[in-house]
Design a protein around this motif. Structure first.
Motif, mmCIF file in Angstrom:
data_model
loop_
_atom_site.group_PDB
_atom_site.id
_atom_site.type_symbol
_atom_site.label_atom_id
_atom_site.label_comp_id
_atom_site.label_asym_id
_atom_site.label_seq_id
_atom_site.Cartn_x
_atom_site.Cartn_y
_atom_site.Cartn_z
ATOM 1 N N ILE A 166 -2.451 0.141 -8.009
ATOM 2 C CA ILE A 166 -1.775 -0.472 -9.152
ATOM 3 C C ILE A 166 -0.279 -0.578 -8.902
ATOM 4 C CG2 ILE A 166 -1.409 1.696 -10.420
ATOM 5 C CD1 ILE A 166 -1.957 0.148 -12.985
ATOM 6 N N ALA A 167 0.286 0.331 -8.092
ATOM 7 C CA ALA A 167 1.714 0.286 -7.795
ATOM 8 C C ALA A 167 2.061 -0.969 -7.002
ATOM 9 C CB ALA A 167 2.137 1.534 -7.025
ATOM 10 N N LYS A 168 1.209 -1.313 -6.049
ATOM 11 C CA LYS A 168 1.442 -2.540 -5.285
ATOM 12 C C LYS A 168 1.238 -3.763 -6.170
ATOM 13 C CE LYS A 168 0.226 -4.997 -1.043
ATOM 14 N NZ LYS A 168 -0.593 -5.000 0.201
ATOM 15 N N ALA A 169 0.197 -3.746 -6.989
ATOM 16 C CA ALA A 169 -0.072 -4.886 -7.871
ATOM 17 C C ALA A 169 1.088 -5.111 -8.832
ATOM 18 C CB ALA A 169 -1.363 -4.647 -8.643
ATOM 19 N N ARG A 183 8.757 2.843 -8.512
ATOM 20 C CA ARG A 183 8.954 4.283 -8.707
ATOM 21 C C ARG A 183 7.651 4.843 -9.251
ATOM 22 N NH1 ARG A 183 12.041 7.726 -13.407
ATOM 23 N NH2 ARG A 183 11.935 9.740 -12.354
ATOM 24 N N ILE A 184 7.131 5.870 -8.605
ATOM 25 C CA ILE A 184 5.872 6.491 -9.015
ATOM 26 C C ILE A 184 6.175 7.901 -9.495
ATOM 27 C CG2 ILE A 184 3.549 7.150 -8.275
ATOM 28 C CD1 ILE A 184 3.871 5.093 -5.978
ATOM 29 N N ASN A 185 6.021 8.123 -10.787
ATOM 30 C CA ASN A 185 6.258 9.437 -11.385
ATOM 31 C C ASN A 185 5.184 9.654 -12.447
ATOM 32 O OD1 ASN A 185 7.149 11.795 -12.583
ATOM 33 N ND2 ASN A 185 8.785 10.808 -13.734
ATOM 34 N N GLY A 363 2.874 5.388 -15.307
ATOM 35 C CA GLY A 363 3.650 6.299 -14.466
ATOM 36 C C GLY A 363 4.357 5.566 -13.347
ATOM 37 N N ILE A 364 4.387 4.242 -13.443
ATOM 38 C CA ILE A 364 4.964 3.416 -12.384
ATOM 39 C C ILE A 364 5.933 2.421 -13.021
ATOM 40 C CG2 ILE A 364 4.456 1.681 -10.614
ATOM 41 C CD1 ILE A 364 1.631 3.090 -10.471
ATOM 42 N N SER A 365 7.092 2.271 -12.424
ATOM 43 C CA SER A 365 8.068 1.295 -12.896
ATOM 44 C C SER A 365 8.653 0.559 -11.704
ATOM 45 C CB SER A 365 9.176 1.978 -13.714
ATOM 46 O OG SER A 365 9.797 3.014 -12.963
ATOM 47 N N ILE A 366 9.194 -0.625 -11.954
ATOM 48 C CA ILE A 366 9.691 -1.469 -10.870
ATOM 49 C C ILE A 366 11.097 -1.961 -11.191
ATOM 50 C CG2 ILE A 366 7.378 -2.211 -10.207
ATOM 51 C CD1 ILE A 366 7.996 -4.892 -11.631
#
Length: 553
Positions: A166-169, A183-185, A363-366
């Protein structure tokens, strides 16, 4: 049209300058992309290793290089000069930084001006670029696509993408390019709203912590009528409050009614079977408005709610007259003498929904870190960013260098805490003004095991409440901001949403305050939204959400 012509003229000038300049020795300067009929071509990394550059190990460069970086500073910082995180990175990588942070208040305007004038740094840190901005500036060639660089020089980034597809998507724009890194937190306490409830008041009135909307109303009503704070004045309590209409318990109430949203306002979301809809047009939202109107009419909800500032709310909290609100931490808002009278509450049910739900972020932001076409050292810059996806780099991204920004309390148990040197009011002041560029300023993979091990009493307390009362009912929020809309669809949606957002905000205030009657005007309100184009917006999001869901399988 004027903006596009300006961009075209800038591009022509850039090409003329490139044609008339000598090639930079021993570097691989990234040329600005050319855009034709909606397609983007970005210069790929060279197949030979640049002479200045080490493909593996540290330092990253054989001789010092300098990157010009800029971004939004925290409220605690007045400069990035002498930042300890940057000092550490220079010692590790050999990369020096010409760093100039901009105040939060001025950042949005400054950012827009930099892109308009093509006066760009090499790297944005804490850039806060939206998905729309990433697609716009990336497709116009001002940001470089990172796809090939990641394949060549980003093993830790690739590992993060494998762990969290999902972070890549979420980082992929509508043209298929990655102009940013995520950013993965995924620390549980940071993934949901913190709704604070005065447990001491409830205990004094011999009332339980609410589990339904009806029980919540009963307890808040008692707070109003029965001198809950015990000061002899039965009329000074404010059972529920908030700031300028933004949020009180709204997200929790909407969850209790079966709507998967974190905050109030214009909201696109989806059902459990992936059908996209506008939350502000359904009967459950009407029930939310009626519930809030009841609280407002009976002065259970602070009647200053729509105009109240942060400072005014803090002043009330410190007088011990607030029963509940939505805040990051009441021990900060109300102070430690009062703040620990509160607990977090979450996951209520209602007559409309018996399913406990807590909308959680991914938990992911861009949008934090992006490389511009001005950057002469894209390989080294990508390797620098890749460091933050390693286990050690994730710690540095979050709290800085060990024994400088943080220290081990018990390394075997994974317990640590932030440094608070003399002269700083709190550890957060030090972290956000000196130990790091800013919390979350660098995109990276912050390991949950480490972040959750922060050894302060406050952190453990938040962890315990979040795991007990919220985490079992987590439902991931709809990824509206991260769906990779095309430029054409993005422009269509943005135009409609500008009007829709303003209308929903105004209507909500009128309905809750009682200025407009909900029952008699509800159908007109929904019709107006349809006439504005909300169904078209839903249809567009449905198309991209279907593709997003398929990519996760």
């Amino acid at each position: 049209m004027k903006r596009k012509m300006t961009a075209l003229l800038t591009l022509v000038l850039a090409l003329l300058l490139i044609a008339g300049c000598a090639t930079t020795p021993t570097t691989t300067a990234t040329t600005k992309a050319t855009t034709t009929a909606g397609t983007t071509t970005t210069a790929a990394p060279t197949t030979t290793v640049p002479l200045y550059f080490n493909e593996t190990g540290y330092p990253i460069v054989k001789e010092p290089i300098t990157l010009k970086i800029t971004g939004r500073m925290t409220a605690q910082a007045t400069t990035w000069d002498g930042n300890l995180q940057l000092d550490y990175l220079t010692r590790l990588t050999g990369i020096q930084f010409d760093a100039s942070g901009v105040s939060s208040d001025a950042w949005q305007e400054k950012k827009s001006l930099m892109f308009a004038a093509d006066d760009l740094p090499d790297l944005f840190v804490a850039g806060g670029l939206s998905s729309a901005e990433l697609l716009e500036y990336g497709s116009e060639g001002q940001l470089i696509a990172l796809n090939d660089l990641i394949d060549q020089y980003g093993p830790a980034i690739q590992a993060a993408f494998a762990e969290f597809p999902i972070a890549k998507a979420m980082s992929t724009s509508g043209d298929g390019n990655l102009y940013t890194l995520p950013r993965i937190n995924r620390v549980v306490r940071d993934m949901h709203n913190r709704n604070w409830f005065n447990k001491k008041w409830a205990d004094q009135l011999d009332m339980p912590v609410p589990t339904t909307l009806d029980e919540l109303y009963s307890v808040l009503k008692a707070f109003k009528e029965e001198d809950a704070n015990g000061n002899g004045n039965p009329n000074d309590e404010i059972p529920l409050t908030g700031i300028q209409g933004a949020s009180s318990y709204d997200g929790m109430i909407l969850n209790a009614l079966g709507i998967n949203v974190r905050t109030v306002g214009y909201a696109i979301t989806a059902t459990a079977d992936d059908k996209v809809y506008c939350a502000n047009t359904v009967d459950a939202y009407k029930a939310y408005l009626k519930y809030m109107n009841k609280l407002y009419t009976e002065k259970i909800l602070d009647n200053d709610f729509f105009v109240q500032t942060q400072e005014q709310l803090v002043a009330k909290a410190q007088q011990n007259i607030i029963g509940g609100c939505h805040m990051p931490a009441m021990y900060i808002t109300a102070g430690v003498d009062i703040g620990y009278d509160y607990i977090q509450i979450d996951a209520l049910t209602s007559a409309l929904s018996q399913t406990k739900m807590v909308t959680a972020s991914t938990g992911i932001s861009i949008g934090h870190t992006t490389i511009t076409y001005k950057n002469k050292y894209p390989e080294a810059t990508l390797r620098l960013l890749d460091f933050f996806y390693t286990e050690d780099g994730g710690k540095v991204a979050y709290v800085g260098e060990e024994s400088v920004g943080w220290y081990w309390i018990d390394k075997d148990k994974g317990i640590w805490d932030k440094m608070q040197p003399e002269g700083y009011n709190t550890a957060e002041d030090f972290r956000n003004s000196k130990a790091t560029i800013q919390n979350g300023g660098w995109a990276g993979w912050e390991r949950s095991e480490f972040n959750a091990g922060q050894g302060s009493t406050n952190a453990f307390w938040l962890n315990e409440m979040s795991f007990k009362d919220s985490y079992p009912y987590f439902v991931t929020e709809f990824p509206k901001s991260y769906l990779p809309l095309s430029i054409a669809d993005s422009e269509t949606v943005a135009k409609i949403e500008a009007d829709v957002t303003a209308y929903i905000k105004e209507a909500r205030a009128r309905f809750i305050s009682g200025e407009d009657d909900i029952d008699s005007l509800w159908s007109t309100y929904v019709t107006n939204l349809k006439n504005m184009g909300i169904d078209q917006v839903v249809s567009i999001y449905q198309k991209y959400y279907d593709e997003f869901v398929a990519s996760m399988k």
